[in-house]
Design a protein around this motif. Structure first.
Motif, mmCIF file in Angstrom:
data_model
loop_
_atom_site.group_PDB
_atom_site.id
_atom_site.type_symbol
_atom_site.label_atom_id
_atom_site.label_comp_id
_atom_site.label_asym_id
_atom_site.label_seq_id
_atom_site.Cartn_x
_atom_site.Cartn_y
_atom_site.Cartn_z
ATOM 1 N N GLU A 15 0.852 -1.189 0.000
ATOM 2 C CA GLU A 15 0.000 0.000 0.000
ATOM 3 C C GLU A 15 0.887 1.237 0.000
ATOM 4 O OE1 GLU A 15 -3.576 -0.001 2.478
ATOM 5 O OE2 GLU A 15 -2.820 -1.842 3.366
ATOM 6 N N SER A 16 0.317 2.350 -0.392
ATOM 7 C CA SER A 16 1.137 3.559 -0.459
ATOM 8 C C SER A 16 1.304 4.170 0.919
ATOM 9 C CB SER A 16 0.480 4.594 -1.371
ATOM 10 O OG SER A 16 -0.627 5.160 -0.707
ATOM 11 N N MET A 17 2.422 4.841 1.101
ATOM 12 C CA MET A 17 2.699 5.505 2.368
ATOM 13 C C MET A 17 1.642 6.580 2.638
ATOM 14 S SD MET A 17 4.941 4.710 4.543
ATOM 15 C CE MET A 17 5.249 5.362 6.166
ATOM 16 N N ASP A 18 1.180 7.241 1.605
ATOM 17 C CA ASP A 18 0.151 8.273 1.795
ATOM 18 C C ASP A 18 -1.092 7.694 2.457
ATOM 19 O OD1 ASP A 18 1.679 10.232 0.750
ATOM 20 O OD2 ASP A 18 0.775 10.201 -1.256
ATOM 21 N N GLN A 63 6.197 -6.770 32.410
ATOM 22 C CA GLN A 63 6.378 -5.337 32.203
ATOM 23 C C GLN A 63 5.060 -4.577 32.277
ATOM 24 O OE1 GLN A 63 8.010 -7.150 29.159
ATOM 25 N NE2 GLN A 63 10.067 -6.268 29.140
ATOM 26 N N LEU A 64 5.072 -3.473 33.029
ATOM 27 C CA LEU A 64 3.890 -2.622 33.070
ATOM 28 C C LEU A 64 3.964 -1.624 31.910
ATOM 29 C CD1 LEU A 64 1.337 -1.665 34.467
ATOM 30 C CD2 LEU A 64 2.738 -0.297 35.990
ATOM 31 N N GLY A 65 5.109 -1.020 31.722
ATOM 32 C CA GLY A 65 5.277 -0.071 30.613
ATOM 33 C C GLY A 65 5.296 -0.806 29.278
ATOM 34 N N ARG A 66 4.482 -0.333 28.334
ATOM 35 C CA ARG A 66 4.408 -1.002 27.029
ATOM 36 C C ARG A 66 4.447 0.043 25.919
ATOM 37 N NH1 ARG A 66 0.977 -4.024 24.989
ATOM 38 N NH2 ARG A 66 2.271 -5.858 24.736
ATOM 39 N N ARG A 67 5.548 0.109 25.182
ATOM 40 C CA ARG A 67 5.633 0.995 24.029
ATOM 41 C C ARG A 67 4.610 0.571 22.975
ATOM 42 N NH1 ARG A 67 9.914 2.175 20.653
ATOM 43 N NH2 ARG A 67 10.602 0.008 20.611
ATOM 44 N N PHE A 68 4.278 1.504 22.116
ATOM 45 C CA PHE A 68 3.302 1.240 21.041
ATOM 46 C C PHE A 68 4.054 0.615 19.862
ATOM 47 C CE2 PHE A 68 -0.236 3.599 18.422
ATOM 48 C CZ PHE A 68 -0.727 2.380 17.993
ATOM 49 N N ARG A 69 4.391 -0.678 20.003
ATOM 50 C CA ARG A 69 5.211 -1.354 18.999
ATOM 51 C C ARG A 69 4.395 -1.861 17.814
ATOM 52 N NH1 ARG A 69 7.213 -3.693 23.870
ATOM 53 N NH2 ARG A 69 9.258 -2.889 24.445
ATOM 54 N N ALA A 70 3.089 -2.013 18.022
ATOM 55 C CA ALA A 70 2.258 -2.542 16.933
ATOM 56 C C ALA A 70 2.249 -1.598 15.738
ATOM 57 C CB ALA A 70 0.826 -2.774 17.426
ATOM 58 N N LEU A 71 2.442 -0.323 16.006
ATOM 59 C CA LEU A 71 2.334 0.681 14.946
ATOM 60 C C LEU A 71 3.347 0.438 13.824
ATOM 61 C CD1 LEU A 71 0.701 3.347 14.408
ATOM 62 C CD2 LEU A 71 2.710 4.565 15.242
ATOM 63 N N LYS A 72 4.602 0.215 14.202
ATOM 64 C CA LYS A 72 5.631 0.023 13.174
ATOM 65 C C LYS A 72 5.393 -1.281 12.412
ATOM 66 C CE LYS A 72 8.862 -1.727 16.680
ATOM 67 N NZ LYS A 72 10.154 -1.554 17.379
ATOM 68 N N LEU A 73 4.939 -2.318 13.133
ATOM 69 C CA LEU A 73 4.696 -3.595 12.471
ATOM 70 C C LEU A 73 3.551 -3.465 11.465
ATOM 71 C CD1 LEU A 73 5.300 -6.597 12.173
ATOM 72 C CD2 LEU A 73 3.903 -7.041 14.202
ATOM 73 N N TRP A 74 2.525 -2.732 11.853
ATOM 74 C CA TRP A 74 1.379 -2.457 10.979
ATOM 75 C C TRP A 74 1.850 -1.697 9.734
ATOM 76 C CZ3 TRP A 74 -1.138 2.691 10.889
ATOM 77 C CH2 TRP A 74 -2.416 2.708 10.305
ATOM 78 N N MET A 75 2.713 -0.713 9.930
ATOM 79 C CA MET A 75 3.194 0.077 8.795
ATOM 80 C C MET A 75 4.074 -0.765 7.864
ATOM 81 S SD MET A 75 3.738 3.767 10.732
ATOM 82 C CE MET A 75 4.486 4.627 9.334
ATOM 83 N N VAL A 76 4.889 -1.624 8.442
ATOM 84 C CA VAL A 76 5.770 -2.487 7.633
ATOM 85 C C VAL A 76 4.933 -3.462 6.797
ATOM 86 C CG1 VAL A 76 7.434 -4.395 7.793
ATOM 87 C CG2 VAL A 76 7.813 -2.281 9.087
ATOM 88 N N ILE A 77 3.963 -4.114 7.434
ATOM 89 C CA ILE A 77 3.158 -5.099 6.708
ATOM 90 C C ILE A 77 2.379 -4.413 5.586
ATOM 91 C CG2 ILE A 77 1.205 -6.716 6.881
ATOM 92 C CD1 ILE A 77 2.210 -7.434 9.706
#
Lengths: 489, 489
Positions: free
Chosen positions: A63-66, B352-366
């Motif tokens: 998909e596009s980055m946009d 761990q109580l603190g949880r970074r929002f790691r799903a975001l990058k994986l979603w963008m990569v896929i």
């Protein structure tokens, strides 16, 4: 047999596209940080609202980055509770500051794993250097060696693991704890963070292996009760091994008297861990240095730059005066990780092998604001909290429920209309009040329970917060309180 | 008493400065990613080189961003081992891809802690959605619930913790392991990752609580030996509780026969954990789906997007078919974290109580590469590794030391000049060879030891790697081998 598929476009996003999307995102973030106050602090989503907008199956084709960036606005942003908002006063208020965000960006691009010195000498040596800076900023003596973990939960886990490793007469590294004929016991106050119990769960000590010590009227651990508990436990056959003192507890930010707890630990040979995850950074301010009084005698201390040092999550600093014990607890070097340099390999000091380059953002934050700049910001937060405490004290419709040594204020509404009502009614009113405040969206506060009473907690810690935000918060609270009283008729 | 210091400039970096420095850094990163090949892959620093350039004390006053960014070039970059370089063939070759880097940037700006659903519904729901995508991509059945941890070490730790929690007749949550009259035992092959032993250290099981099972001539766990070991241990009074099978071991990427191991686990009531941290992602490629054969019977599986799914470190995905056991092991909700929504609170499922929002990058990569695009890249890596294996097999001066099911090739030089020499001499020659290759800087390879022999490991996995890089790597290796032979005379 693997198919050859020479036709498919391989490789990464092109440099041109990275540049274009990157610039676009930097502008997006600059706007977000600048105009964040148009969003409700607490997300208004209901369960399922976000998920409903995400396709059930992954996209087969690129998909596009946009399109992806547009979905950040459309799908993600409404589901964000804005931790970086100046009116986020819940839990502990934290900050992803400008230099910290840019530091994370560089770390992600370098994508190093600093497990060994050789896998990026700069990751290891910058971590060593910047943790020595922070040690000086906090006024801790030179014997404290530091390492960055992800969270305070993991730092405290390593403290208790090292304490377990330091036991005389039992080789827990080799044998574990099964078959041990005495049960281990760790101590922490009733007000200590749940991470102490999570560490006990993790380490095979169990929940009964943590004994909670009573507190005084300012929510500080009572050393006399600690002493008594250890003696009682020894008589009953327990094996006391560790005390966690908290300087800046989660509910009220109370400070356990470390200088009085340390001699008790010394007397009984117990590991002294200090949880300064929130309170520790206050020691950067000269007149708040007292927060770490007595800590020179600690075996380990955790301080979280991702809490009150303007560094994006995650970054938890663990100082230890006996790093060799930590190393004995965790060092394991398989052949494929052997290296010949005589230098620190941080992988030897913890459970995690993968280590992000977290020192970079901390280094950038400290340099960009300077020690004086960091101190000025923390000092301002503390002074605003103190002002708010004064307003609460002056208002007969509100009651403060704990001292305010730092930047967190605990209080509740006790409006005249509720005079003489049972305590459940007052609790219920405050529960409704907090719900009304948070739903309204201008500010976000959290709660706790103190001496059985439902308590509103307002924490100050975001770098963009100003005195005006605190004035507004107090107005919002009073307005919602009045409205709620009117509704009750 | 806190001083009021109204004069000091407070607040964050201005939006204008963030924009300016951010654009500057995006350009810097685009250039870095594009021109990375002018740097030696393995840093040429010697211990102390970086630290020497960092002031011993923190800066009292704020420094300019320009100065800080200049120091990234001057101080940091020479000390970087370039994990994001297309000729990084060490350990496992990983990638901080363009969309992944930009995902990290957004996460850092939002700076959310996804501990509870309400602390950012999008963090929790995107994690649920994207892990369901990945589950489908890997061909795992629907009973697998997922969570993102930081590293595979922490994922495997949670697997063993859940296994421990699942014990019948012993309440380890309450009691821990002290006082247990049988000792727990976990099983993994001789080739399993050291994280299994680190988990045993952490959990109070101890190193003796991990029994290593022998492998076949292709480095795969032998189910017959596993069966025998469990029976022997039961007779000897141990309490067997968990087996870790590895699909893609660290040294050779061998694949344990999960389909044969699963019935043994079922027979004896043992938790079956599958370590697919590296190998798991291969299942995205249709003709490599076999890597997860038998995994439908597993209790838990770890797959690391930060290894071979083009996602910046850290991001480790843990699938579990019995998440309620994980929850029993770790859930602890103090008053200040209680919330009323009926939704997943990921803090209940881990230490761990603190949880970074790691799903975001994986979603963008896929999304950015698409499932087909990811498969094409992994497929290419595997096909180049297979080609390299062929070149090695065709060269009488080299010897391949393990099968190449994926993208990692194990081999050594056996030049004619060393015919008839004792094995230590051949080992020494290969140690010198790897040292010469890495010092030269064009590529970076690592080593292991297989059946006692010093082994060179070349891993392919970076998204910018092309076939030409593998051709070059093979040339560098042969050239250095010849040079070394000449030097020996």
């Amino acid at each position: 047999m693997i198919r050859k598929d020479e036709s498919a476009p391989l490789g990464d996003m092109s440099a041109e596209e990275f540049r274009r999307s990157g610039h676009q995102l930097i502008d997006w973030i600059a706007d977000y940080l600048n105009e964040m106050e148009r969003y409700p602090v607490l997300s208004r989503c209901r369960p399922g609202d976000v998920r409903r907008q995400i396709p059930g199956a992954p996209p087969a084709q690129a998909e596009s980055m946009d399109r992806i960036l547009a979905d950040i606005d459309r799908v993600i942003l409404p589901g964000i509770t804005h931790w970086n908002h100046p009116s986020f006063h819940s839990y502990f208020s934290i900050t992803g500051s400008g230099p910290g965000i840019l530091g994370e960006l560089v770390s992600a691009a370098l994508n190093v794993n600093g497990m060994l010195w050789r896998t990026s000498p700069a990751a290891t040596e910058l971590e060593e250097a910047v943790l020595d800076w922070l040690r000086q900023m906090l006024g801790l003596p030179e014997q404290f060696w530091g390492i960055i973990y992800d969270t305070a939960s993991i730092s405290t886990f390593h403290a208790l693991a090292a304490a377990r490793q330091s036991l005389q007469g039992w080789d827990s590294r080799k044998l574990g704890l099964c078959g041990m004929n005495r049960r281990l016991r760790a101590y922490a106050s009733e007000q200590a963070h749940s991470s102490v119990e999570k560490a006990a769960l993790a380490l095979g000590i169990g929940l009964e292996g943590v004994r909670k010590i009573g507190v005084d009227n300012e929510f500080r651990m009572r050393p006399d009760l600690l002493h008594q508990a250890i003696e009682d436990d020894l008589r009953a056959g327990w094996w006391p091994f560790c005390v966690t003192a908290t300087v800046g507890t989660t509910s009220t930010t109370s400070v356990d008297p470390v200088a009085e707890i340390a001699p008790i630990c010394r007397k009984f040979g117990l590991w002294l861990h200090v949880d300064g995850a929130y309170g520790g950074p206050a020691a950067v301010v000269p007149e708040l240095k007292w927060v770490l009084d007595g800590c020179e005698a600690a075996d380990s201390i955790v301080v979280n730059p991702h809490k009150w040092l303007f560094t994006p999550i995650d970054c938890s600093v663990f100082y230890c005066s006996r790093p060799e014990v930590l190393r004995e607890a965790f060092s394991l070097v398989p052949e494929y990780l052997k290296s010949s340099e005589s230098a620190t390999n941080f992988m030897d000091y913890g459970i995690q092998l993968g280590r992000r380059f977290r020192a970079l953002k901390l280094w950038m934050v400290i340099r960009y604001f300077g020690v004086a700049g960091i101190a000025a910001r923390i000092r301002a937060h503390v002074s605003w909290a103190s002002e708010l405490a004064g307003w609460i004290d002056d208002d007969p419709e509100f009651e403060r429920l704990a001292p305010v040594p730092f930047s967190t204020v605990c209080f509740r509404a006790v409006p005249k209309g509720l005079d003489g009502q049972p305590s459940e009614v007052v609790d219920r009113f405050n529960e409704d009040l907090i719900e009304a405040i948070n739903r309204q969206g201008e500010i976000f506060v959290s709660h706790t329970r103190l001496r059985g009473r439902f308590t509103i907690r307002l924490a100050i810690g975001n770098i963009k917060t100003t005195r005006a935000h605190i004035v507004k918060a107090w107005e919002v609270i009073r307005r919602q309180c009045s409205r709620l009283l009117e509704e009750r008729g």
